[in-house]
Motif scaffolding. Structure first.
Motif, short mmCIF file in Angstrom:
data_model
loop_
_atom_site.label_atom_id
_atom_site.label_comp_id
_atom_site.label_asym_id
_atom_site.label_seq_id
_atom_site.Cartn_x
_atom_site.Cartn_y
_atom_site.Cartn_z
N GLU A 319 0.77 -1.24 -0.07
CA GLU A 319 0.09 0.17 0.06
C GLU A 319 0.68 1.31 -0.07
O GLU A 319 0.68 2.25 -0.76
N ARG A 322 2.32 1.85 -3.34
CA ARG A 322 1.50 2.31 -4.22
C ARG A 322 1.23 3.58 -4.26
O ARG A 322 0.96 4.64 -5.03
N LYS A 323 1.16 4.11 -2.83
CA LYS A 323 0.96 5.63 -2.64
C LYS A 323 2.35 6.24 -3.18
O LYS A 323 2.00 7.41 -3.71
N GLN A 324 3.53 5.67 -2.98
CA GLN A 324 4.61 6.46 -3.63
C GLN A 324 4.46 6.48 -5.05
O GLN A 324 4.85 7.59 -5.69
N THR A 326 2.11 6.29 -7.14
CA THR A 326 0.78 7.20 -7.66
C THR A 326 0.32 8.46 -6.98
O THR A 326 0.80 9.34 -7.22
N GLY A 327 0.11 8.39 -5.94
CA GLY A 327 -0.51 9.36 -4.81
C GLY A 327 0.68 10.48 -4.71
O GLY A 327 0.57 11.48 -5.03
N PHE A 328 1.83 9.91 -4.12
CA PHE A 328 2.96 11.04 -3.86
C PHE A 328 3.33 11.73 -4.80
O PHE A 328 3.48 12.64 -4.92
#
Length: 409
Positions: A319, A322-324, A326-328
């Motif tokens: 998780e 994934r954040k790194q 896409t989100g970050f």
């Protein structure tokens, strides 16, 4: 040594679209093609000491009663069914659950005295007393094997494609090419033959995207981890099937099929496997049953807790990665885009003294974009290698319940 292999009965290779499992194993594509190589002869692989003079016969068929559980162990029997001429103080009955691991592994048949077969010297698996207790005897000729250069190859005049991996064992120095389905076949043979050794799980199959660069690279790394564990295991590394897999030339179809059929006709499986285990004898070789059961119970609790923790770490790390990716990255690029818009606005001001400020704002926008890219690439540098190794240990953790069940039996 690495802990003991999953056993749930006869191994069935996983089915799917990966690597053309609809192929007949005896067709002309059994061995991965080796570009530019010519066929070469390959002698049948024979284990050292495999001649008639190197054979001895073990049978437990006449030993149907169990003696005192604390008695000594005769050579060649890890858990001897017989207790000498004394009458049995305990009876052994068949397990009503015929699907239990203890039954399917052959452990029950061995204990009931139904194992009978010839064991060659080359098939003997020696247990020795190490500094921390019993362990497999070390491989006297350790080696390593690299997995490199995955290449896309075709067959049937280009109608089907597959990926072949170049293997270079250090003890031969000769490269061979193997497909994923060859790894899968080898895993199946080892999992069936060694019910008390944990055979590492292979990287998972994938139905789509098998020829994408990222997937091929990830699979190669997973196979490399798998190979490192295999080569370092004192028993698995010396297995005939594994040596055949590593040494049979890619271009010699006949030799490959002979070695494959020999492995599949191995008689030292199931109950007979336990005949191949040779335990230490003499003073200090006997183990206290209560201490053994206590250590097994402690190991069982440890593996259960580690399995739960590994699953949690796997979920959390995936998780976070994934954040790194896409989100970050997206958030930093949003900030960068905002600075870029501000820079474009200042460019409308044609004053000479504004150029330096415009350049600084544009540089800030580029810096935020670069930071976003660094966040997206960071999992490749730290989390991905850790998670690849964790996946290998999760395979071991999934094997241990069955192995402990055989030991308890």
């Amino acid at each position: 040594p690495f802990p003991p292999a999953p056993y749930g009965g006869s191994y069935q290779p996983s089915q799917g679209s990966d690597d053309d499992w609809d192929d007949d194993w005896d067709d002309s594509s059994t061995v991965a093609d080796e570009p530019g190589a010519l066929g070469s002869s390959y002698p049948d692989y024979e284990a050292a000491g495999g001649g008639a003079a190197g054979r001895y016969r073990l049978s437990t068929r006449s030993e149907l009663s169990l003696g005192s559980r604390g008695g000594g162990h005769p050579a060649g029997h890890p858990h001897p069914p017989g207790g000498g001429g004394a009458k049995s103080s305990a009876t052994v009955s068949r397990n009503l659950n015929r699907f239990s691991t203890f039954v399917k592994s052959g452990g029950e048949a061995f204990v009931l005295g139904e194992a009978s077969g010839f064991v060659k010297d080359g098939d003997k698996l020696c247990v020795v007393l190490g500094p921390r207790g019993p362990e497999w005897q070390e491989n006297p000729y350790p080696f390593q094997c690299s997995i490199e250069d995955p290449t896309k190859q075709t067959k049937f005049k280009g109608m089907k494609s597959y990926i072949a991996y170049k293997l270079v064992p250090s003890h031969t120095g000769q490269q061979v090419h193997r497909r994923y389905k060859h790894f899968d076949w080898l895993y199946g043979r080892l999992a069936e033959k060694f019910p008390v050794i944990s055979v590492p799980h292979l990287p998972e199959k994938q139905a789509t995207g098998r020829f994408e660069e990222d997937f091929i690279s990830k699979r190669r790394k997973g196979l490399a981890w798998w190979m490192d564990h295999m080569c370092s295991h004192p028993v698995l590394a010396q297995c005939d099937a594994f040596q055949h897999f590593l040494t049979c030339p890619s271009t010699d179809e006949k030799a490959w099929k002979q070695g494959k059929r020999k492995a599949e006709k191995d008689e030292m499986v199931g109950a007979n496997f336990f005949l191949t285990i040779s335990v230490p004898t003499g003073p200090g070789a006997s183990l206290d049953l209560q201490e053994v059961e206590s250590q097994v119970d402690g190991f069982k609790a440890f593996t259960k807790k580690m399995d739960e923790s590994a699953l949690q770490l796997n979920h959390t790390a995936n998780e976070f990665a994934r954040k790194q990716v896409t989100g970050f990255k997206k958030e930093y690029q949003k900030v960068g885009h905002s600075f870029k818009c501000l820079s474009q606005a200042f460019e409308l001001d044609q004053q000479a003294f504004s150029s330096g400020l415009n350049q600084a704002i544009a540089f800030t926008a580029e810096a935020y974009d670069a930071i976003g890219d660094l966040f997206a690439d960071q999992p490749r540098q730290d989390l991905d290698p850790v998670m690849d190794l964790l996946a290998l240990y999760q395979g071991h953790l999934a094997n241990f319940p069955d192995i402990i069940h055989v030991q308890k039996g």
